[in-house]
Design a protein around this motif. Structure first.
Motif: not given
Lengths: 716, 567
Positions: B61-81
């Motif tokens: 979660v990022d509390i930025g200057s203009r927005a609050l953002r959320l990201a959920i990612g998954e790690v799959v071996a050998g691939q980008p998130v």
């Protein structure tokens, strides 16, 4: 080119498009034609007659009421065709009176045709004594406790009669004794007063007499009450008894239908539905002229708002007869919904992992959709279920599945649209039930109805999180899935999964609309996307290979999109529109829309899918959507459009659309004058709905068997 | 119930005013207490997931200057998130901080409510706020009431928010773009611009070598203040950026830059909608000509039209316009033929960072250290340090460090600090030859080096400051108030750096190899050299003895030096 443009500009809006309200009435006329059509089974015709009536009721409550509000607010021309509210109201009145008269005739005819089939609808006074005594008992035991007769006089102002309800209006003359008692002098003359008796809404409209082996007899409640009227108004002499019914402004057009100016002008007039202004008065022929005048004055109605019914009022209740029948020969032969090919024992998840599935209701059963929710509720690997619910039934398997999932501790988000027209109360009730079970129930966004149909299941699998999605053109309602034709896409496509996840976050207010990967959403980008797609078709159209657009929807009202289609037609793109209801586009006009054809299908099932098919220079693209091409859908609702990417699905869908374009039984074509004509039949009859059923069955059988895949067990 | 009817900001602009007021009224009326009451308790969620860990899911979660953002990612071996979920809600945190100095109570309430909504999204994956890395940037960092704000956020939502420094943001963006662009980023002369709402990050890299890494303490929001979409003040903002660009150009000739990579989500949206860019796997690619055309379009459009076309809200559309002006300003002095706009945000960089952190075995950590050292080199070059000497001292210091590892008892982070201190120990010479240790110290302390926190930088400055023999014994060192552990760590690093510096006292890089050995009370250092000059060696030995005094004080070992001649 310049000349053409000049000609274009000379064309006024009235010439460029049809009036929206009138076009809708023409749609209802097509419903009426189905009631009149002797080719249809008798009870189905009765059902069409009932649907015509309920449609028209809603039309008055929403559209006509809206016109009257615009009139009062002295708004200038409002329609797409530039007509003033007054012009529209007058036009609507002429057409509505004409159609109502035809409907009456049809109902009379239908009731007459029911007699040989052993069914009769009779007034209480027309029955012999034994049957009347049965009705008397019915009156005493059931009716009497729930009715409230009232007198309207100087001391008793006119009560607020609810919209749509039937009321007996009774002309009364005070009896001498009563007048004396009141006045305590002999000088007073007996007064004329009016009695009102609203029909109870808790009891069925038609009372069926015990029939044994004889014909089945149905008696309308109002005639039973009319028969007993002397008992109810003691102290008065009954001069006349008639049935009246008011249709009021439902006050619900505000959210979506109105433009901003209108909203401002109308802001002060937000009243509760029950107190909405009366837009239509229907009464039976027995109403005497004195009362007619009195009622019109009391309610402030114009002459054209008064409709005289010579048979029955509120014909929507005829559905009760349809439901009461077990006579299969009087209805459409039932078609067993096909089960999409899913091997027994195979889970929905496995099935969808193998390949995405296209479901076409009611040809396909609703089971796979219900099964997705049901399995998700039980599956220990499912983490979350999210779903939009617009209109659904409380006992639907979908609600049951969601409740079960919530009880099992899964994360359940239900987006419940409380503003689904006329369904509000029902929706609140099961929404509460879901909430008690532990689901997170949200009611969407202010000013935006959530009209898209989306279901998302988040599941943890051996190779990571996988999202299963169902996106549809129709509601999650197993009952209507048997009556409406609708399309749904079930998939675990990653991009669509991500989009749908984001969609739910948008609806719950957790995010702004993102850049979508595959879907498009209104009110942010759908309109623009549709315009882009149409423009692209124009760009890619070549004299040798002309572009083609086939679009199917329930209503086409949006001026911008209509203009885009005109532009496409001028560029030589062939445009085939299948618009069930309102269509403001004027087809077949030289130099404007000569390459556009519009047809409407009204058949045993209510056509409901929204499909867009573009030739795209030979690389056909197909989209499904929940949105009609109307400003309210594109600007004031959350709607979704999604691509159909599987070649087999595209092939199926295009074949289905082609069948609908070949229909010569239920199809009507819109002429440049705004009339709908049955399609000239050349060759064999083709009822597209039946043909699609056959096609679907064949298509399914021809579909390749699911590949055998070896999937390691994630757990013992 | 009404508390959950939300008026989204992105739609408010489209709503008639009356409805909009009612909407916000609803939002306020049913604020937190009501919505908290109906929220399902998070503990009730997901029995199955409680039984097993949430696998390879990452959440930020990022509390930025203009927005609050959320990201959920998954790690799959050998691939980008794999991004599973992302959410973004506009929030006036930056506006509050930049115009009032602190975050208003109403904004704090909005943040809390949004974070509660975010925790529901997390719950759908069986995650809790504790599983999520929450960061805040400029707007919170610069807020007067940041402690109170953070405390309220944590106590009400469970999110532990880490306030990251500007240079850390630079590092994160750099790390992300390197991952996104891969080898393409290591070729040619590239300028990476991250145009944030709260700050601007500039990185210049030449054939994979970091040349410049700067954070500029003005972001789009600060530029936007007072412009309010007005073209005249917008031109004023542009003039301001031009000035900044000129000063950077003086530091590092930007003319040779042949490619620009620009990270800004608003500009990305606008460019995607209106710039007719080429879509590449790395993002949108636009030529200078396309850029000019986009500029013309942006000038013609009103904020409202821009918003409609791009799907952004009007405020964001206005920021995109400013971002474009900033991009133009940076583009001007370069000979860049095209600009790449990756589709990414702070969140992607946080997700990637979370992944790299969670895989300490992989090259992630080593890679981070290399970036930090590269950033240190960029600073060293700015102050025209003798790179050969610095490199030699660094190499010798690290050889000593590794040789003495059991004796030192310090971790890899200290090794990195030593390395950076060695690279930068002589930057003070840029100011004056007199007391250059002191000059080095304040230059370092006031620089920014990707991968180092402000506090770590202070430590590096202290190590560099005391590398000279003028400060002999422990007592003479001015280390300031430090916890005992850190004080000892610094003393150890200083003594190692002094020995290393002594070994290249003649700045001729004569020593090619070192071996160290502890024998009794002695630390025997054997230096292999090519040169056979006893006089030079005698000098070296004297310096070595002088500089070795501190080592003796700290370790109780006398360093001795012998020279071995190699062919």
């Amino acid at each position: 080119m310049a000349r053409q443009k000049a000609r274009e500009q000379r064309r006024d809006p009235v010439e460029r498009s049809f009036n929206r309200e009138w076009s809708w009435l023409r749609f209802n006329e097509r419903v009426l034609e189905e009631a009149e059509d002797p080719q249809n089974p008798l009870l189905e015709r009765i059902k069409f007659a009932a649907i015509f009536a309920t449609n028209l009721d809603e039309f008055f409550m929403v559209r006509v009421a809206g016109l009257y509000r615009q009139l009062e607010a002295e708004l200038p021309a409002s329609g797409i065709d530039g007509r003033t509210p007054r012009q529209q109201i007058d036009g609507v009145a002429v057409l509505a009176h004409e159609l109502t008269a035809r409907h009456e005739q049809a109902v009379t005819q239908l009731l007459a045709e029911l007699e040989p089939a052993g069914w009769r609808v009779r007034g209480a006074t027309e029955l012999p004594a034994p049957e009347r005594s049965y009705l008397r008992r019915y009156y005493r035991q059931l009716l009497y406790p729930v009715i409230t007769p009232t007198i309207v006089g100087p001391k008793h102002p006119f009560p607020v009669l609810p919209s749509g309800a039937l009321t007996l209006i009774v002309g009364l003359n005070e009896r001498r004794e009563r007048a004396l008692r009141r006045a305590r002098t002999s000088a007073r003359k007996p007064r004329r007063v009016v009695g009102l008796l609203p029909l109870p809404r808790v009891l069925p409209r038609f009372v069926e007499l015990p029939h044994g082996r004889g014909p089945r007899t149905f008696v309308p409640t109002e005639s039973i009450l009319a028969d007993m009227i002397e008992e109810l108004f003691t102290g008065y002499r009954v001069l006349s008894v008639a049935t009246v019914r008011l249709t009021r402004d439902a006050d619900i057009a505000l959210d979506e239908e109105a433009t901003e100016d209108m909203r401002r002008a109308l802001a002060k007039r937000l009243l509760g539905r029950r107190h909405g202004a009366v837009v239509r008065l229907e009464h039976s022929a027995e109403l005497d002229t004195v009362l007619q005048r009195w009622l019109s004055d009391e309610l402030g109605l114009e002459a054209q708002q008064r409709y005289v019914g010579r048979t029955l009022l509120r014909c929507g209740d005829l559905l009760q007869l349809y439901a009461a029948s077990d006579r299969a020969e009087l209805k459409y032969a039932p078609l067993q919904p096909l089960q999409p090919l899913r091997p027994r024992q195979q889970s929905v998840f496995e099935w969808l992992r193998a390949r995405p599935q296209l479901v076409h209701h009611p040809y396909h059963s609703f089971d796979p959709v219900a099964a997705l929710v049901a399995e998700a509720a039980e599956d220990p690997d499912v983490l979350a279920i999210k779903q939009t619910l617009y209109r659904t039934s409380g006992d639907s398997p979908v609600i049951a599945g969601l409740t079960r999932a919530a009880e099992r501790g899964k994360h359940v988000t239900a987006v419940v649209e409380l503003r689904a027209r006329f369904d509000e109360e029902r929706n609140i009730e099961w929404a509460k039930r879901l909430e008690y079970a532990g689901a997170h129930v949200v009611y969407g966004l202010v000013g935006l109805k959530t009209h898209c149909k989306a279901l998302l299941v988040v599941r943890r699998e051996a190779d990571g999180i996988r999202r299963y999605v169902h996106l549809g053109t129709g509601n999650y309602n197993d009952a209507t899935a048997r009556l409406y034709t609708d399309l749904g896409l079930m998939t675990c496509d990653e991009a669509i999964g991500e989009d749908v996840s984001a969609l739910f976050n948008v609806i719950t207010g957790a995010t702004e609309p993102p850049v979508w990967r595959k879907v498009e959403m209104s009110p942010t980008g759908l309109r623009r996307r549709l315009l882009e797609l149409i423009e692209r078709e124009v760009d890619r159209s070549r004299p040798a290979a002309r572009g083609r657009i086939v679009a199917k929807m329930n209503a086409l009202v949006d001026a911008e999109l209509i203009e885009a289609l005109y532009a496409a037609s001028r560029a030589g793109v062939r445009v085939d529109l299948i618009v069930r209801g309102t269509c403001c586009l004027r087809p077949g006009v030289r130099g404007l829309s000569e390459h556009i054809r519009v047809r409407s299908l009204v058949g045993r099932w209510l056509e409901h899918p929204r499909v867009l098919w573009l030739r795209n220079g030979g690389q056909d693209e197909l989209y499904l959507s929940s949105a009609d091409w109307m400003p309210r859908n594109l600007d004031h609702r959350i709607e979704l459009m999604f691509p159909v990417e599987e070649p087999q699905h595209r092939e199926y869908l295009s074949a289905v659309l082609e069948l609908q374009l070949k229909d010569n039984v239920k199809a009507r074509e819109l002429t440049a004058e705004g009339r709908y004509r049955r399609v000239e039949r050349r060759g064999a009859a083709l009822d597209s709905q039946l043909a699609i059923y056959d096609y679907t069955r064949r298509w399914q059988q021809a579909a390749p068997a699911p590949e055998r895949r070896f999937i390691p067990l994630a757990r013992p | 119930m009404l508390a959950r009817v939300i008026a989204p900001r992105w739609y408010r602009g489209r709503m008639p005013r009356r409805v909009a007021t009612r909407a916000s009224g609803l939002g306020r009326a049913g604020t937190a207490p009501a919505s908290r009451a109906v929220a399902p308790p998070p503990t009730r969620q997901q029995q199955p997931s409680a039984a097993r860990p949430p696998g390879r899911l990452l959440a930020t979660v990022d509390i930025g200057s203009r927005a609050l953002r959320l990201a959920i990612g998954e790690v799959v071996a050998g691939q980008p998130v794999k991004r599973l979920e992302s959410a973004s809600v506009p929030m006036a945190v930056g506006i509050d901080t930049f115009s009032r100095g602190g975050i208003r109570a109403a904004t704090t309430e909005d943040v809390v409510r949004t974070l509660e909504e975010f925790s529901r999204i997390l719950a759908a994956y069986g995650l809790t706020p504790a599983d999520c890395r929450a960061t805040a940037t400029t707007a919170v960092r610069d807020a007067r009431n940041r402690e109170v704000f953070l405390d309220r956020v944590t106590s009400r939502t469970g999110f532990r928010v880490e306030v990251i420094e500007a240079i850390e943001e630079t590092r994160l963006v750099h790390q992300l773009v390197r991952h996104l662009l891969g080898a393409a980023f290591e070729r040619g002369h590239v300028m990476l611009l991250a145009l944030g709402a709260g700050g601007t990050h500039v990185i210049v890299q030449q054939d994979g070598r970091l040349r410049l890494a700067e954070t500029l303490h003005f972001g789009l929001l600060r530029l936007a203040q007072g412009t309010a979409g007005d073209p005249i003040t917008r031109r004023g903002a542009r003039r301001f950026v031009d000035k900044v660009v000129r000063s950077i150009d003086r530091l590092h000739d930007l003319h040779d830059v042949d490619r620009l990579v620009v990270v800004n989500s608003e500009l990305y949206r606008v460019a995607a909608a209106l710039g007719s860019p080429r879509r590449t796997p790395a993002g949108l690619s636009m030529t200078r000509a396309a850029l000019r055309r986009l500029g013309q379009v942006l000038e013609q459009y009103s904020a409202r039209e821009l918003a409609e076309e791009s799907g952004l809200d009007q405020a964001a559309a206005e920021l995109a316009r400013l971002a474009f002006a900033e991009l133009e300003a940076f583009c001007q002095p370069t000979r860049a033929s095209h600009v790449v706009l990756p589709e990414s945000s702070m969140l992607d960089s946080l997700l990637l960072d979370a992944r790299l952190r969670s895989e300490p075995q992989t090259e992630g950590v080593a890679d981070q250290q290399q970036v930090t050292e590269a950033a240190a080199w960029a600073v060293a070059r700015r102050y025209r340090t003798d790179e050969l000497h610095a490199a030699k001292v660094r190499a010798l210091a690290l050889e000593l460090y590794d040789g003495l590892q059991p004796l030192l008892g310090l971790g890899p982070r200290s090794r990195l600090l030593l390395s950076v201190a060695a690279i930068l120990h002589e930057v003070g010479l840029f100011v004056s030859t007199h007391a250059h240790g002191q000059h080095s110290a304040y230059l370092i302390a006031n620089s920014e080096i990707m991968g180092l926190t402000g506090e770590e930088l202070q430590r590096v400055a202290l190590v560099a400051r005391h590398h000279r023999r003028a400060d002999r014994g422990i007592a003479s060192l001015e280390l300031g108030p430090l916890p005992a552990g850190q004080r000892v760590e610094l003393l150890k690093l200083i003594s190692v750096l002094r020995l290393a510096d002594a070994l290249d006292a003649d700045q001729q890089q004569g020593v090619v190899q070192l071996t160290v050995q502890v024998e009794g009370e002695e630390l025997r250092v054997r230096a292999a050299t090519h040169r056979d000059d006893p006089e030079v060696f005698a000098d070296l030995l004297r310096v070595f003895r002088d500089k070795g005094e501190l080592f003796q004080d700290v370790f109780g070992l006398t360093p001795t030096l012998t020279e071995v001649l190699v062919a």
